[in-house]
Design a protein around this motif. Structure first.
Motif, PDB file in Angstrom:
ATOM      1  N   GLU A 223       3.834   6.666   4.280  1.00 56.29           N
ATOM      2  CA  GLU A 223       3.785   7.918   3.529  1.00 56.29           C
ATOM      3  C   GLU A 223       3.193   9.030   4.378  1.00 56.29           C
ATOM      4  N   VAL A 224       2.220   8.694   5.217  1.00 54.94           N
ATOM      5  CA  VAL A 224       1.667   9.695   6.128  1.00 54.94           C
ATOM      6  C   VAL A 224       2.754  10.179   7.082  1.00 54.94           C
ATOM      7  N   ARG A 225       3.572   9.265   7.571  1.00 54.08           N
ATOM      8  CA  ARG A 225       4.669   9.658   8.470  1.00 54.08           C
ATOM      9  C   ARG A 225       5.645  10.594   7.753  1.00 54.08           C
ATOM     10  N   ALA A 226       5.905  10.328   6.474  1.00 57.57           N
ATOM     11  CA  ALA A 226       6.791  11.205   5.700  1.00 57.57           C
ATOM     12  C   ALA A 226       6.180  12.595   5.542  1.00 57.57           C
ATOM     13  N   ILE A 227       4.863  12.658   5.373  1.00 62.04           N
ATOM     14  CA  ILE A 227       4.167  13.943   5.262  1.00 62.04           C
ATOM     15  C   ILE A 227       4.228  14.700   6.585  1.00 62.04           C
ATOM     16  N   ILE A 228       4.106  13.964   7.691  1.00 59.82           N
ATOM     17  CA  ILE A 228       4.239  14.576   9.014  1.00 59.82           C
ATOM     18  C   ILE A 228       5.606  15.228   9.154  1.00 59.82           C
ATOM     19  N   GLU A 229       6.633  14.517   8.719  1.00 61.83           N
ATOM     20  CA  GLU A 229       8.001  15.030   8.844  1.00 61.83           C
ATOM     21  C   GLU A 229       8.233  16.243   7.951  1.00 61.83           C
ATOM     22  N   ARG A 230       7.692  16.228   6.730  1.00 63.57           N
ATOM     23  CA  ARG A 230       7.905  17.358   5.812  1.00 63.57           C
ATOM     24  C   ARG A 230       7.144  18.600   6.266  1.00 63.57           C
ATOM     25  N   ASP A 231       5.950  18.410   6.829  1.00 63.88           N
ATOM     26  CA  ASP A 231       5.160  19.509   7.393  1.00 63.88           C
ATOM     27  C   ASP A 231       4.958  20.638   6.371  1.00 63.88           C
ATOM     28  N   ARG A 232       4.423  20.284   5.195  1.00 66.47           N
ATOM     29  CA  ARG A 232       4.261  21.287   4.143  1.00 66.47           C
ATOM     30  C   ARG A 232       2.804  21.631   3.858  1.00 66.47           C
ATOM     31  N   LEU A 233       1.848  21.000   4.524  1.00 65.93           N
ATOM     32  CA  LEU A 233       0.447  21.286   4.236  1.00 65.93           C
ATOM     33  C   LEU A 233       0.088  22.708   4.662  1.00 65.93           C
ATOM     34  N   PRO A 234      -0.636  23.439   3.827  1.00 64.81           N
ATOM     35  CA  PRO A 234      -1.139  24.745   4.268  1.00 64.81           C
ATOM     36  C   PRO A 234      -2.167  24.559   5.388  1.00 64.81           C
ATOM     37  N   GLU A 235      -2.158  25.456   6.339  1.00 63.96           N
ATOM     38  CA  GLU A 235      -3.180  25.576   7.394  1.00 63.96           C
ATOM     39  C   GLU A 235      -3.153  24.479   8.450  1.00 63.96           C
ATOM     40  N   PHE A 236      -2.692  23.277   8.099  1.00 58.48           N
ATOM     41  CA  PHE A 236      -2.783  22.146   9.017  1.00 58.48           C
ATOM     42  C   PHE A 236      -1.439  21.447   9.210  1.00 58.48           C
ATOM     43  N   ARG A 237      -1.309  20.837  10.364  1.00 57.33           N
ATOM     44  CA  ARG A 237      -0.253  19.860  10.598  1.00 57.33           C
ATOM     45  C   ARG A 237      -0.906  18.498  10.791  1.00 57.33           C
ATOM     46  N   VAL A 238      -0.095  17.455  10.686  1.00 52.92           N
ATOM     47  CA  VAL A 238      -0.614  16.090  10.735  1.00 52.92           C
ATOM     48  C   VAL A 238       0.095  15.323  11.843  1.00 52.92           C
TER      49      VAL A 238
ATOM     50  N   SER B 173      -8.872   8.904   0.490  1.00 52.70           N
ATOM     51  CA  SER B 173      -7.825   9.576  -0.288  1.00 52.70           C
ATOM     52  C   SER B 173      -7.723   9.035  -1.711  1.00 52.70           C
ATOM     53  N   GLY B 174      -8.178   7.792  -1.903  1.00 51.06           N
ATOM     54  CA  GLY B 174      -8.025   7.155  -3.200  1.00 51.06           C
ATOM     55  C   GLY B 174      -6.709   6.422  -3.355  1.00 51.06           C
ATOM     56  N   SER B 175      -5.965   6.267  -2.269  1.00 53.12           N
ATOM     57  CA  SER B 175      -4.686   5.558  -2.330  1.00 53.12           C
ATOM     58  C   SER B 175      -4.905   4.078  -2.634  1.00 53.12           C
ATOM     59  N   VAL B 176      -4.046   3.539  -3.491  1.00 54.52           N
ATOM     60  CA  VAL B 176      -4.104   2.104  -3.801  1.00 54.52           C
ATOM     61  C   VAL B 176      -3.011   1.347  -3.058  1.00 54.52           C
ATOM     62  N   GLN B 177      -2.284   2.019  -2.179  1.00 57.96           N
ATOM     63  CA  GLN B 177      -1.253   1.362  -1.378  1.00 57.96           C
ATOM     64  C   GLN B 177      -1.893   0.506  -0.293  1.00 57.96           C
TER      65      GLN B 177
ATOM     66  N   LYS C  12       2.181   0.727   3.762  1.00 54.95           N
ATOM     67  CA  LYS C  12       2.855   1.740   2.938  1.00 54.95           C
ATOM     68  C   LYS C  12       2.171   3.092   3.058  1.00 54.95           C
ATOM     69  N   PHE C  13       0.851   3.074   3.171  1.00 54.27           N
ATOM     70  CA  PHE C  13       0.120   4.324   3.338  1.00 54.27           C
ATOM     71  C   PHE C  13       0.537   5.001   4.642  1.00 54.27           C
ATOM     72  N   ARG C  14       0.631   4.228   5.728  1.00 54.50           N
ATOM     73  CA  ARG C  14       1.045   4.785   7.023  1.00 54.50           C
ATOM     74  C   ARG C  14       2.452   5.376   6.925  1.00 54.50           C
TER      75      ARG C  14
END
Length: 296
Positions: free
Chosen positions: A242-257, A230-234, A238-240
């Protein structure tokens, strides 16, 4: 050389291509989908970053300018012009690596605001795209060569607002490396809702999922490998988060995480939003129990 290969090499050229097509499916080049070529930070990132794919041995080195590295949001300009070039070529229109851009059409076409300092911010975007140096041996157009280049070779402001600060029209020359990838259709179609993602990591994870999952129902990746891709410098913690926050928001097109916390190392799981395709895959792989145990 086959007839098809010969035909593909015949490209109708013009001195200046006007990126003013109304309909243009969004195309993303495969190399920047796979490799972390753009910074995730919205603030000036002046860190030199290097990444080596342990499998293919392809490597990239990103050296920012004093204004910082080109970001995933700066990439929108390349997506805009690249998509239009591909669509024009498919339609038999002449194309060029020299492109004229109406900034209003760029802003609206990439779901950006058109008020405030939107037109003034274009200049810094151009400076970062030109000033960031990418050094890589990634193949484009079937040719492998170690090259150092900026995303755009040149830019010229051709029309401004009355104040002189807002950029209304600009001409850019994209790099030969990127142009070569576009000429050989080394791209994937991405969902236009990509432009609506306001978080840089969301954009990057969608690109990776689209690249690796493709038409498959599911893609899994070790979380540390994903962090690097991903290129994350975290750090990983902290990266994990942020991934959990993305899971909760569920805004990715086509995919869930989801997170597979039972595997060692932990994995991030991207799965299709199509319930039928997902159910078919889980049934075929006898994976309903495993799926139910994911952190979603």
């Amino acid at each position: 050389m086959s007839k098809k290969e010969a035909k593909d090499q015949i490209v109708s050229q013009t001195d200046l291509f006007a990126a003013n097509l109304v309909e243009w499916p969004v195309k993303d080049d495969l190399a920047s989908m796979e490799f972390p070529l753009f910074a995730l930070s919205k603030n000036a990132d002046i860190t030199v970053r290097e990444y080596v794919n342990p499998t293919s041995k392809k490597r990239v080195r990103v050296t920012p300018s004093v204004l910082g590295a080109a970001t995933v949001f700066d990439k929108d300009l390349l997506l805009f012009v690249g998509s239009q070039l591909i669509e024009a070529r498919k339609s038999g229109l002449p194309i060029s690596k020299n492109i004229k851009i109406d900034t209003y059409k760029f802003l609206t076409g990439t779901c950006r605001e058109t008020g405030g300092k939107a037109y003034e911010n274009i200049l810094d975007m151009l400076r970062r795209l030109k000033g960031t140096i990418i050094e890589t041996n990634i193949v484009t157009g079937g040719v492998e060569q170690t090259r150092g280049f900026g995303w755009i070779d040149d830019y010229e402001i051709t029309r401004t607002s009355k104040s002189g600060k807002g950029i209304l029209e600009v001409s850019v020359t994209i790099s030969e490396w990127l142009y070569n990838a576009l000429l050989h259709y080394e791209v994937l179609t991405i969902d236009r809702k990509y432009f609506e993602l306001s978080q840089s990591l969301e954009r990057r994870l969608y690109e990776l999922a689209r690249k690796h999952a493709g038409a498959k129902a599911l893609w899994k990746c070790d979380i540390e490998i994903l962090r690097q891709k991903s290129g994350s410098v975290q750090d990983l913690r902290k990266f994990r988060a942020e991934v959990r926050a993305i899971i909760e928001r569920d805004r990715l097109p086509e995919f869930r995480v989801a997170l597979d916390t039972q595997s060692k190392p932990q994995r991030v799981v991207f799965y299709t939003k199509s319930n039928k395709e997902l159910s078919d895959w889980l049934s075929k792989n006898d994976a309903f129990g495993w799926f139910e145990g994911l952190e979603r």
